[in-house]
Design an enzyme around this catalytic site. Structure first.
Site, PDB file in Angstrom:
ATOM      1  N   GLU A   1      -7.053  -4.240  16.625  1.00 25.00           N
ATOM      2  CA  GLU A   1      -6.368  -5.267  17.400  1.00 25.00           C
ATOM      3  C   GLU A   1      -6.212  -6.497  16.500  1.00 25.00           C
ATOM      4  O   GLU A   1      -7.205  -7.090  16.089  1.00 25.00           O
ATOM      5  CB  GLU A   1      -7.166  -5.624  18.651  1.00 25.00           C
ATOM      6  CG  GLU A   1      -7.214  -4.499  19.671  1.00 25.00           C
ATOM      7  CD  GLU A   1      -8.052  -4.827  20.899  1.00 25.00           C
ATOM      8  OE1 GLU A   1      -7.612  -4.520  22.012  1.00 25.00           O
ATOM      9  OE2 GLU A   1      -9.164  -5.386  20.750  1.00 25.00           O
TER      10      GLU A   1
ATOM     11  N   ASN B   1     -10.921  -4.037  25.495  1.00 24.12           N
ATOM     12  CA  ASN B   1     -12.102  -4.344  26.303  1.00 24.12           C
ATOM     13  C   ASN B   1     -11.735  -4.845  27.691  1.00 24.12           C
ATOM     14  O   ASN B   1     -12.478  -4.610  28.644  1.00 24.12           O
ATOM     15  CB  ASN B   1     -13.020  -5.320  25.570  1.00 24.12           C
ATOM     16  CG  ASN B   1     -13.839  -4.582  24.510  1.00 24.12           C
ATOM     17  OD1 ASN B   1     -14.078  -3.374  24.639  1.00 24.12           O
ATOM     18  ND2 ASN B   1     -14.232  -5.263  23.467  1.00 24.12           N
TER      19      ASN B   1
ATOM     20  N   HIS C   1      -9.718  -6.856  14.899  1.00 21.90           N
ATOM     21  CA  HIS C   1     -10.826  -6.233  15.630  1.00 21.90           C
ATOM     22  C   HIS C   1     -10.795  -4.719  15.449  1.00 21.90           C
ATOM     23  O   HIS C   1      -9.940  -4.030  16.007  1.00 21.90           O
ATOM     24  CB  HIS C   1     -10.710  -6.605  17.124  1.00 21.90           C
ATOM     25  CG  HIS C   1     -11.824  -6.088  17.958  1.00 21.90           C
ATOM     26  ND1 HIS C   1     -11.632  -5.501  19.192  1.00 21.90           N
ATOM     27  CD2 HIS C   1     -13.164  -6.058  17.741  1.00 21.90           C
ATOM     28  CE1 HIS C   1     -12.802  -5.138  19.690  1.00 21.90           C
ATOM     29  NE2 HIS C   1     -13.748  -5.458  18.823  1.00 21.90           N
TER      30      HIS C   1
ATOM     31  N   SER D   1     -15.750  -9.384  18.054  1.00 25.61           N
ATOM     32  CA  SER D   1     -15.305  -8.703  19.282  1.00 25.61           C
ATOM     33  C   SER D   1     -14.981  -9.707  20.376  1.00 25.61           C
ATOM     34  O   SER D   1     -14.283  -9.369  21.324  1.00 25.61           O
ATOM     35  CB  SER D   1     -16.411  -7.795  19.805  1.00 25.61           C
ATOM     36  OG  SER D   1     -16.730  -6.818  18.862  1.00 25.61           O
TER      37      SER D   1
HETATM   38  N1  LIG Z   1     -20.916  -2.903  16.340  1.00 30.80           N
HETATM   39  C1  LIG Z   1     -19.744  -2.721  16.936  1.00 30.80           C
HETATM   40  O1  LIG Z   1     -19.543  -1.750  17.669  1.00 30.80           O
HETATM   41  C2  LIG Z   1     -18.635  -3.708  16.718  1.00 30.80           C
HETATM   42  C3  LIG Z   1     -17.318  -3.319  17.012  1.00 30.80           C
HETATM   43  C4  LIG Z   1     -16.264  -4.209  16.752  1.00 30.80           C
HETATM   44  C5  LIG Z   1     -16.529  -5.465  16.223  1.00 30.80           C
HETATM   45  N2  LIG Z   1     -17.830  -5.825  15.967  1.00 30.80           N
HETATM   46  C6  LIG Z   1     -18.040  -7.156  15.373  1.00 30.80           C
HETATM   47  O2  LIG Z   1     -18.327  -6.988  14.003  1.00 30.80           O
HETATM   48  C7  LIG Z   1     -19.202  -8.012  13.550  1.00 30.80           C
HETATM   49  C8  LIG Z   1     -20.406  -7.384  12.873  1.00 30.80           C
HETATM   50  O3  LIG Z   1     -21.038  -6.526  13.793  1.00 30.80           O
HETATM   51  P1  LIG Z   1     -22.081  -5.408  13.310  1.00 30.80           P
HETATM   52  O4  LIG Z   1     -22.336  -4.560  14.504  1.00 30.80           O
HETATM   53  O5  LIG Z   1     -21.618  -4.804  12.034  1.00 30.80           O
HETATM   54  O6  LIG Z   1     -23.359  -6.332  13.031  1.00 30.80           O
HETATM   55  P2  LIG Z   1     -24.665  -6.004  12.144  1.00 30.80           P
HETATM   56  O7  LIG Z   1     -25.733  -6.854  12.709  1.00 30.80           O
HETATM   57  O8  LIG Z   1     -24.858  -4.532  12.023  1.00 30.80           O
HETATM   58  O9  LIG Z   1     -24.261  -6.541  10.686  1.00 30.80           O
HETATM   59  C9  LIG Z   1     -24.088  -7.891  10.352  1.00 30.80           C
HETATM   60  C10 LIG Z   1     -24.386  -8.032   8.868  1.00 30.80           C
HETATM   61  O10 LIG Z   1     -23.994  -9.351   8.442  1.00 30.80           O
HETATM   62  C11 LIG Z   1     -24.920  -9.757   7.454  1.00 30.80           C
HETATM   63  N3  LIG Z   1     -24.832 -11.220   7.346  1.00 30.80           N
HETATM   64  C12 LIG Z   1     -25.297 -12.150   8.208  1.00 30.80           C
HETATM   65  N4  LIG Z   1     -24.982 -13.394   7.770  1.00 30.80           N
HETATM   66  C13 LIG Z   1     -24.295 -13.225   6.611  1.00 30.80           C
HETATM   67  C14 LIG Z   1     -23.682 -14.130   5.685  1.00 30.80           C
HETATM   68  N5  LIG Z   1     -23.717 -15.451   5.876  1.00 30.80           N
HETATM   69  N6  LIG Z   1     -23.048 -13.622   4.603  1.00 30.80           N
HETATM   70  C15 LIG Z   1     -23.004 -12.279   4.400  1.00 30.80           C
HETATM   71  N7  LIG Z   1     -23.570 -11.382   5.250  1.00 30.80           N
HETATM   72  C16 LIG Z   1     -24.187 -11.854   6.337  1.00 30.80           C
HETATM   73  C17 LIG Z   1     -26.257  -9.249   7.937  1.00 30.80           C
HETATM   74  O11 LIG Z   1     -27.194  -9.171   6.884  1.00 30.80           O
HETATM   75  C18 LIG Z   1     -25.860  -7.876   8.499  1.00 30.80           C
HETATM   76  O12 LIG Z   1     -25.999  -6.866   7.511  1.00 30.80           O
HETATM   77  C19 LIG Z   1     -19.536  -8.860  14.781  1.00 30.80           C
HETATM   78  O13 LIG Z   1     -18.682  -9.970  14.811  1.00 30.80           O
HETATM   79  C20 LIG Z   1     -19.216  -7.941  15.951  1.00 30.80           C
HETATM   80  O14 LIG Z   1     -18.792  -8.616  17.105  1.00 30.80           O
HETATM   81  C21 LIG Z   1     -18.878  -4.973  16.194  1.00 30.80           C
END
Ligand SMILES: NC(=O)c1ccc[n+]([C@@H]2O[C@H](COP(=O)([O-])OP(=O)(O)OC[C@H]3O[C@@H](n4cnc5c(N)ncnc54)[C@H](O)[C@@H]3O)[C@@H](O)[C@H]2O)c1
Length: 282
Positions: free
Chosen positions: A151, A190, A139, A118
């Site tokens: 995005e 954003n 994104h 993000s």
């Molecule tokens: N949550 C949101 O609303 C949202 C929206 C858009 C973008 N994002 C982006 O998406 C990404 C993930 O966010 P999320 O909310 O799903 O996070 P999350 O914490 O729910 O999930 C992250 C996952 O990655 C896994 N992980 C960590 N290191 C790893 C590796 N080396 N190899 C494989 N898996 C690994 C973890 O075990 C975990 O299950 C981030 O970059 C965040 O900025 C999040």
């Protein structure tokens, strides 16, 4: 271009994988945690089966879509044979760079490596690989099955062919892509959300109106499904506060300074729905 790997099976990765599978793509979903993969499969089954109950999807199509998401904790297995990789691991630059360096080693040379970050432009990550021209931001928005936008952000070294492949991948998954030609903090959505929400906080901090009335004004007058304060409670006030602090520190621009009343809520641990109280009580 139909073999997709999704790395990270958290809130976003699990849904990105399922969204692609619902549109016929073969997906491999990878996470370092087997427990997380199990949770992702349970959660996706719940979502997809609710569509069947609502009559939006036939049961055989639902079962086929669930089966199209294979799972592995082995990154090499996930990357091997991929045409396209979407990374959705923790929002941590070191973890993302290490993941991209490994993917560069393990995935076919022609594969695109996309990040769902993000906040981190792809240029911060792509130089950990030998293929920065094939790296790009994609994104997605939470929840992925509902939010029809991706995005696609082009970094300084991203090739035109790569942005086209990212746009095509978003469309193949049934999502609408927009192209952002310059890497910029906050991308489009954003930045606009921050600007509007900051104005709402300024009005509230200045005593112009109560937060409830500002929400009603925005919901009824601008047709937003939720006003800025209700939306903050929904996303988590810590998330809202940290996003502002990040933008303020990154730009030094006073317009992004977090509201003192927002800061007070976060310091009091009143973070919104998830803690039972934020601006509103739940
Ligand atoms: N949550 C949101 O609303 C949202 C929206 C858009 C973008 N994002 C982006 O998406 C990404 C993930 O966010 P999320 O909310 O799903 O996070 P999350 O914490 O729910 O999930 C992250 C996952 O990655 C896994 N992980 C960590 N290191 C790893 C590796 N080396 N190899 C494989 N898996 C690994 C973890 O075990 C975990 O299950 C981030 O970059 C965040 O900025 C999040």
């Amino acid at each position: 271009m139909n073999r997709l790997s999704v790395i990270g099976a958290g809130s976003m990765g699990a849904q990105i994988a399922q969204q692609a599978a619902l549109h016929g793509l073969e997906v491999i979903l990878n996470d370092t945690s087997a427990e997380q993969l199990r949770k992702a499969a349970d959660s996706n089954r719940g979502h997809v089966m609710r569509r069947v109950e609502k009559g939006k999807l036939s049961e055989p199509d639902a079962v086929a879509a669930l089966e199209r998401v294979r799972q592995t904790t082995d990154l090499a297995e996930a990357a091997r044979g991929a045409d396209f990789v979407i990374e959705a691991v923790f929002e941590d630059l070191g973890v993302k760079r290490a993941t991209f360096a490994e993917l560069d080693r393990l995935a076919p040379v022609g594969a695109v490596l996309a990040s769902n970050s993000s906040t981190m432009g792809i240029s911060k990550i792509a130089d950990a690989t030998s293929r920065p021209e094939r790296c790009v931001n994609m994104h997605f928005f939470y929840p992925v099955p509902v939010m029809d936008l991706v995005e696609v952000v082009r970094g300084p070294l991203t090739s035109g062919a790569t942005t086209e492949r990212a746009m095509a991948m978003a469309r193949a998954m049934g999502r609408t892509p927009v192209l952002i030609n310059k890497e910029i903090d906050g991308f489009i959505v954003n930045r606009i959300l921050h600007a509007a929400t900051q104005e709402a906080y300024r009005l509230f901090d200045a005593g112009v109106a109560d937060f409830e009335d500002i929400d009603v004004a925005v919901e009824k007058g601008l047709n937003w499904p939720m006003g800025p304060f209700r939306l903050g409670d929904f996303s988590g006030l810590d998330v809202t506060y940290n996003a502002r602090l990040h933008m303020f520190k990154a730009t030094g621009d006073e317009r992004y300074r977090p509201s003192p009343q927002l800061e007070a809520k976060v310091k009091a641990g009143k973070l919104g729905r998830k803690t039972g109280e934020g601006w509103y009580k739940y």
